[in-house]
Design a protein around this motif. Structure first.
Motif, PDB file in Angstrom:
ATOM      1  N   GLU A 144       0.883   4.017  -3.003  1.00  0.00           N
ATOM      2  CA  GLU A 144       0.591   5.434  -2.755  1.00  0.00           C
ATOM      3  C   GLU A 144       1.690   6.319  -3.318  1.00  0.00           C
ATOM      4  OE1 GLU A 144      -1.736   7.646  -1.515  1.00  0.00           O
ATOM      5  OE2 GLU A 144      -2.997   5.888  -1.843  1.00  0.00           O
ATOM      6  N   CYS A 145       2.928   5.912  -3.124  1.00  0.00           N
ATOM      7  CA  CYS A 145       4.050   6.696  -3.632  1.00  0.00           C
ATOM      8  C   CYS A 145       4.058   6.708  -5.158  1.00  0.00           C
ATOM      9  CB  CYS A 145       5.366   6.129  -3.104  1.00  0.00           C
ATOM     10  SG  CYS A 145       6.820   6.995  -3.731  1.00  0.00           S
ATOM     11  N   ARG A 162       0.831  -1.204   0.000  1.00  0.00           N
ATOM     12  CA  ARG A 162       0.000   0.000   0.000  1.00  0.00           C
ATOM     13  C   ARG A 162       0.874   1.267   0.000  1.00  0.00           C
ATOM     14  NH1 ARG A 162      -2.895  -1.206   4.165  1.00  0.00           N
ATOM     15  NH2 ARG A 162      -4.290  -2.495   2.932  1.00  0.00           N
ATOM     16  N   CYS A 222      10.342   6.352  -5.452  1.00  0.00           N
ATOM     17  CA  CYS A 222       9.754   5.414  -4.475  1.00  0.00           C
ATOM     18  C   CYS A 222      10.717   4.267  -4.161  1.00  0.00           C
ATOM     19  CB  CYS A 222       8.445   4.861  -5.024  1.00  0.00           C
ATOM     20  SG  CYS A 222       7.263   6.121  -5.489  1.00  0.00           S
ATOM     21  N   LYS A 254       1.606   6.363  -7.171  1.00  0.00           N
ATOM     22  CA  LYS A 254       0.376   6.880  -7.764  1.00  0.00           C
ATOM     23  C   LYS A 254       0.679   8.137  -8.587  1.00  0.00           C
ATOM     24  CE  LYS A 254      -4.311   7.770  -6.200  1.00  0.00           C
ATOM     25  NZ  LYS A 254      -5.144   7.868  -5.002  1.00  0.00           N
TER      26      LYS A 254
END
Length: 87
Positions: free
Chosen positions: A38-39, A34, A51, A41
């Motif tokens: 998120e990074c 997760r 990331c 995205k």
């Protein structure tokens, strides 16, 4: 409980066992996955270096949980679920 290495499974059955195995490993590393997602995205190629820390944590978690013991547990779970479905 069936033995860890019963009769050879068909290719389809082995694929089902691998699906259970991968789902278990992904479940154990859900937080790391997760965080990387998120990074990454809204990034494309820059996700590789932006990331890097999150990717490293995710990969470390996956490697640490992707063991033969975990595969044996997934195989046992698959056999247990198969026996439950037969009943």
């Amino acid at each position: 409980m069936p033995s860890k290495t019963p009769l050879p499974l068909s290719a389809t059955q082995e694929a089902q066992v691998r699906d259970v195995y991968y789902a278990r490993v992904r479940g154990l590393c859900a937080e790391e996955i997760r965080a990387f997602a998120e990074c990454a995205k809204n990034r494309t190629i820059t996700a590789n270096w932006k990331c890097k820390a999150q990717r490293g944590q995710m990969n470390s978690c996956m490697v640490s949980h992707a063991t033969q013991e975990e595969f044996d547990r997934a195989r046992e779970d698959w056999f247990r679920l198969r026996l439950e479905k037969q009943r």
